[in-house]
Scaffold this motif. Structure first.
Motif, mmCIF file in Angstrom:
data_model
loop_
_atom_site.group_PDB
_atom_site.id
_atom_site.type_symbol
_atom_site.label_atom_id
_atom_site.label_comp_id
_atom_site.label_asym_id
_atom_site.label_seq_id
_atom_site.Cartn_x
_atom_site.Cartn_y
_atom_site.Cartn_z
ATOM 1 N N THR A 189 0.908 -1.150 -0.234
ATOM 2 C CA THR A 189 0.038 -0.133 0.036
ATOM 3 C C THR A 189 0.882 1.250 -0.033
ATOM 4 N N ALA A 190 0.290 2.224 -0.728
ATOM 5 C CA ALA A 190 1.017 3.404 -0.735
ATOM 6 C C ALA A 190 0.088 4.355 -0.749
ATOM 7 N N PHE A 191 0.619 5.566 -0.244
ATOM 8 C CA PHE A 191 -0.284 7.001 0.126
ATOM 9 C C PHE A 191 0.433 7.997 -1.145
ATOM 10 N N LYS A 192 -0.476 8.364 -1.948
ATOM 11 C CA LYS A 192 0.113 9.267 -3.199
ATOM 12 C C LYS A 192 -0.935 10.293 -3.517
ATOM 13 N N ASP A 193 -0.851 11.598 -3.294
ATOM 14 C CA ASP A 193 -1.393 12.678 -3.382
ATOM 15 C C ASP A 193 -2.660 12.694 -2.851
ATOM 16 N N GLY A 194 -2.659 12.020 -1.510
ATOM 17 C CA GLY A 194 -3.857 11.954 -0.760
ATOM 18 C C GLY A 194 -4.812 11.019 -1.152
ATOM 19 N N VAL A 195 -4.441 9.861 -1.794
ATOM 20 C CA VAL A 195 -5.276 8.827 -2.311
ATOM 21 C C VAL A 195 -4.353 7.422 -1.841
ATOM 22 N N LEU A 196 -5.104 6.580 -1.204
ATOM 23 C CA LEU A 196 -4.496 5.317 -0.989
ATOM 24 C C LEU A 196 -4.639 4.372 -2.115
ATOM 25 N N VAL A 197 -3.492 3.839 -2.327
ATOM 26 C CA VAL A 197 -3.424 2.959 -3.793
ATOM 27 C C VAL A 197 -2.854 1.781 -3.354
ATOM 28 N N ASP A 198 -2.990 0.656 -3.945
ATOM 29 C CA ASP A 198 -2.325 -0.573 -4.183
ATOM 30 C C ASP A 198 -1.344 -0.570 -5.240
ATOM 31 N N ALA A 199 -0.045 -1.172 -4.795
ATOM 32 C CA ALA A 199 0.949 -0.755 -5.899
ATOM 33 C C ALA A 199 1.741 -2.481 -5.873
ATOM 34 N N TRP A 200 2.217 -2.756 -7.126
ATOM 35 C CA TRP A 200 2.815 -3.928 -7.286
ATOM 36 C C TRP A 200 4.108 -3.769 -8.084
ATOM 37 N N GLN A 201 5.060 -4.380 -8.140
ATOM 38 C CA GLN A 201 6.076 -4.666 -9.154
ATOM 39 C C GLN A 201 5.638 -5.666 -10.373
ATOM 40 N N LEU A 202 5.895 -5.449 -11.482
ATOM 41 C CA LEU A 202 5.429 -6.177 -12.346
ATOM 42 C C LEU A 202 6.600 -6.685 -13.347
ATOM 43 N N THR A 203 6.500 -7.695 -14.022
ATOM 44 C CA THR A 203 7.279 -8.243 -15.054
ATOM 45 C C THR A 203 6.319 -9.053 -15.937
ATOM 46 N N TYR A 204 6.632 -8.652 -17.265
ATOM 47 C CA TYR A 204 6.003 -9.454 -18.500
ATOM 48 C C TYR A 204 7.123 -9.539 -19.601
ATOM 49 N N PHE A 205 6.642 -10.356 -20.707
ATOM 50 C CA PHE A 205 7.364 -10.607 -21.790
ATOM 51 C C PHE A 205 7.032 -9.702 -23.023
ATOM 52 N N PHE A 222 6.011 -1.120 -13.052
ATOM 53 C CA PHE A 222 5.291 -0.943 -11.757
ATOM 54 C C PHE A 222 3.947 -0.726 -12.029
ATOM 55 N N ALA A 223 3.036 -1.116 -11.246
ATOM 56 C CA ALA A 223 1.464 -1.065 -11.296
ATOM 57 C C ALA A 223 0.891 -0.504 -10.104
ATOM 58 N N ALA A 224 -0.217 0.234 -10.196
ATOM 59 C CA ALA A 224 -0.929 0.641 -9.001
ATOM 60 C C ALA A 224 -2.265 1.081 -9.526
ATOM 61 N N GLU A 247 8.102 3.664 -9.186
ATOM 62 C CA GLU A 247 6.841 3.372 -8.683
ATOM 63 C C GLU A 247 5.863 4.694 -8.713
ATOM 64 N N GLU A 248 6.562 5.864 -8.416
ATOM 65 C CA GLU A 248 5.860 7.067 -8.403
ATOM 66 C C GLU A 248 4.898 7.269 -9.433
ATOM 67 N N HIS A 249 5.442 6.850 -10.657
ATOM 68 C CA HIS A 249 4.936 7.166 -11.955
ATOM 69 C C HIS A 249 3.651 6.587 -11.749
ATOM 70 N N ALA A 250 3.461 5.098 -11.592
ATOM 71 C CA ALA A 250 2.384 4.346 -11.595
ATOM 72 C C ALA A 250 1.230 5.001 -10.435
ATOM 73 N N THR A 251 1.840 5.310 -9.316
ATOM 74 C CA THR A 251 0.847 5.790 -8.224
ATOM 75 C C THR A 251 0.418 7.121 -8.326
ATOM 76 N N GLY A 252 1.273 7.995 -8.911
ATOM 77 C CA GLY A 252 0.993 9.445 -9.191
ATOM 78 C C GLY A 252 -0.208 9.252 -10.259
ATOM 79 N N LEU A 253 -0.127 8.547 -11.426
ATOM 80 C CA LEU A 253 -1.197 8.486 -12.380
ATOM 81 C C LEU A 253 -2.536 7.912 -12.026
ATOM 82 N N ALA A 254 -2.304 6.939 -11.244
ATOM 83 C CA ALA A 254 -3.365 6.248 -10.626
ATOM 84 C C ALA A 254 -4.360 6.984 -9.619
ATOM 85 N N ALA A 255 -3.425 7.857 -8.964
ATOM 86 C CA ALA A 255 -4.153 8.844 -7.924
ATOM 87 C C ALA A 255 -4.848 10.051 -8.479
#
Length: 599
Positions: A189-205, A222-224, A247-255
């Motif tokens: 869990t992360a707190f970004k710009d006043g919003v609680l978000v779930d965040a992950w590391q992600l790998t894919y091909f 990263f995903a959020a 990670e902050e790129h994913a959490t920031g845009l998600a928020a």
């Protein structure tokens, strides 16, 4: 350098370009020299500072790949595979190579329209000629000799046969979730710009093309998503040249947008084991990887970057928390280019917000100091090189890349961009076939404004604030509008009607805004213009009178005038949200912008 005509430069700007009040000021009369440049990109926490393209050496050093052997897969931080051990990753690569043979056999098939995505079919492999059915079986040594001769003949024929360009995009391969092997790990869990978000590391091909053959590469990302609510729309964020995912790129845009967001690192990029992707980086071979289109157009790093974005869309489309019918893409700089390439070719994309990145690079390069020239020179190429011409004609041309575009688009671009000037921006904009909005940032470029901006009222801080308002405003407005997640953006304002009329000794700017959406309020209208071919821009606020906004300007408009109008809107809240909508710039035929040289 001569001063600008006085009557078009000493206009007072009594109101700001957004809500924060400031004192009256007189705009710039003469240009200033540039001695240094630093910058912060628009979009606040959603965009990495590393996305800014400042110098060729800095950009290419960031992704030089000096330890990479040509034609090999790149894996920085191989001892930390984000949950994949060495043996399992080897197995995955082996499986994916089999998948390529099974699903991407179209590499040897007839050439389809390179912009039309098509499902691949298996290659037909011709059996070697064994002679007549009635011929006697040769002795073992003779059979070996015959086989060797046949192999030599086949090799000679293959060497003489022209390379057949496969279709650029294989939809079946791109959307195959099994081969993507999306792995979301380390949920927290992360707190970004006043919003609680779930965040992950992600790998894919994903894939890159090496000497005409597709190779699987592991992408790290990263995903959020906001914690509350059910299924969310999904958005992919692409980074710029020399950039990488955080990670902050994913959490920031998600928020900001309320979406399930993936921020990925393109081929060969990254700074840490958890954000470094495999593949050849943009800076490989002094940056020639960006122009590596022979024999295969897909060899360019930009194709690999776009392919990684499309595979990220596949991860979103198959995630249980994502509504696969509501997908979008956004990015800054080269990430804006990728946004156009992906949204113009992938029917799954419903909304796109490219920022400071467009196509039509041939028009951009018509300016002597356009920054594309610096990258070409570093790679030992020029605009006369076959690599440049094929990259433009087969991949970057708006007529090719955007032929299938249908998503809703909100383009944000600086009025003085050195990589993507207004000529290229206008050509890309006009080629888009879906609904579209435009927001131009006066005096925002690709990094140099930090030097000349100090001479303008408000300095660089004003330019940064204007860029942030427009970038965040466009992302928030379009994604909420298309995905129906905030009724304040159920409707978006159209660009106003604007014209300059000569009345006696005066020029009158007349702007008639379209009807404002129910939950948005028109706050201000500004006229922007340049008299030095887009190096610096001047502005004046318009006065409202019975629904029409006007401004008297002394004298006739100069012959080299380039201008546009920008309208700023706010939501009707106690703490409002902001956005802007600009008119298409009025550009004289044959006009070429004057560009600050790359430091």
């Amino acid at each position: 350098m001569p001063c600008l005509p006085l009557q078009w430069t000493k206009l007072m700007d009594e109101t700001p370009n957004h809500a924060a009040p400031h004192a009256p000021r007189c705009w710039l009369i003469c240009l200033v020299a540039v001695f240094a440049c630093t910058s912060t990109p628009p979009g606040g926490s959603n965009v990495a500072a590393s996305d800014i393209d400042i110098s060729a050496d800095a950009l290419l050093d960031a992704t030089s790949g000096s330890d990479v052997a040509a034609g090999s897969d790149v894996a920085a931080g191989s001892d930390a595979k984000a949950g994949l051990d060495a043996s399992s990753e080897s197995d995955l690569h082996s499986d994916l190579n089999s998948d390529i043979g099974a699903q991407a056999g179209a590499d040897s098939s007839s050439v389809a329209d390179s912009n039309v995505a098509s499902d691949a079919t298996s290659d037909a492999i011709a059996a070697p000629d064994t002679g007549s059915d009635t011929a006697s079986t040769p002795a073992p040594d003779a059979a070996a000799d015959a086989a060797a001769q046949d192999a030599a003949q086949d090799a000679a024929q293959d060497a003489e046969a022209p390379y057949i360009q496969p279709p650029l995009w294989d939809v079946g391969l791109i959307e195959d979730a099994a081969s993507a092997k999306c792995s979301f790990t380390n949920k927290h869990t992360a707190f970004k710009d006043g919003v609680l978000v779930d965040a992950w590391q992600l790998t894919y091909f994903s894939y890159e093309s090496i000497d005409g053959a597709l190779q699987p590469i592991l992408i790290r990302a990263f995903a959020a998503r906001p914690q509350s609510g059910g299924k969310r729309p999904g958005v992919v964020q692409a980074h710029g040249l020399g950039g990488f995912a955080k990670e902050e790129h994913a959490t920031g845009l998600a928020a900001l947008t309320g979406t399930f967001t993936i921020a990925y690192t393109g081929p060969g990029g990254g700074t840490e084991p958890n954000n470094t992707s495999e593949g050849l980086p943009a800076g490989y071979d002094n940056g020639k990887r960006m122009f590596d289109v022979f024999p295969d157009t897909r060899g360019t790093w930009f194709w690999g970057h776009a392919m990684a974005a499309r595979r990220a869309l596949t991860c979103l489309a198959n995630h249980p928390d994502v509504d696969s019918t509501r997908l979008g893409v956004t990015g800054f700089s080269a990430g804006g280019v990728i946004t156009f390439l992906v949204a113009g070719s992938d029917a799954r994309v419903k909304a796109a917000v490219p920022m400071s990145g467009v196509l039509a690079w041939d028009l951009a390069a018509s300016s002597a100091n356009a920054w594309q020239h610096t990258l070409l020179k570093k790679a030992g190429l020029s605009t006369a090189s076959p690599e440049w011409k094929k990259l433009i004609d087969a991949f970057i041309s708006p007529s090719v890349a955007l032929a299938a575009s249908s998503a809703k688009l909100f383009l944000v671009n600086g009025s003085s961009d050195e990589f993507f000037p207004l000529t290229a921006s206008a050509a890309t904009w006009m080629a888009w076939k879906g609904p579209r909005w435009l927001s131009l940032v006066g005096n925002f470029d690709h990094g140099v404004f930090a030097a000349f901006g100090t001479a303008l009222p408000g300095g660089t801080k004003k330019i940064e604030e204007d860029a942030d308002l427009r970038a965040r405003g466009a992302q928030r407005a379009l994604f909420h509008h298309v995905f129906a997640t905030d009724d304040r953006y159920a409707e978006l304002p159209a660009a106003p009607d604007a014209q300059l009329q000569l009345q006696g000794p005066l020029t009158i700017a007349i702007v008639v805004p379209k009807a404002s959406p129910a939950k948005l309020q028109l706050d201000s209208v500004h006229l922007w213009w340049t008299l030095d071919n887009a190096k610096t821009w001047l502005t004046a606020p318009l006065d409202k009178n019975s629904g029409v906004w006007t401004k008297q300007l002394p004298g006739p408009p100069p012959p080299n005038l380039v201008w546009y109008v920008d309208a700023v809107y706010r939501t009707k809240d106690a703490v409002p949200q902001w956005m802007s909508v600009s008119t298409e710039p009025v550009i004289p035929v044959g006009w070429v912008p004057d560009i600050w040289a790359m430091p």
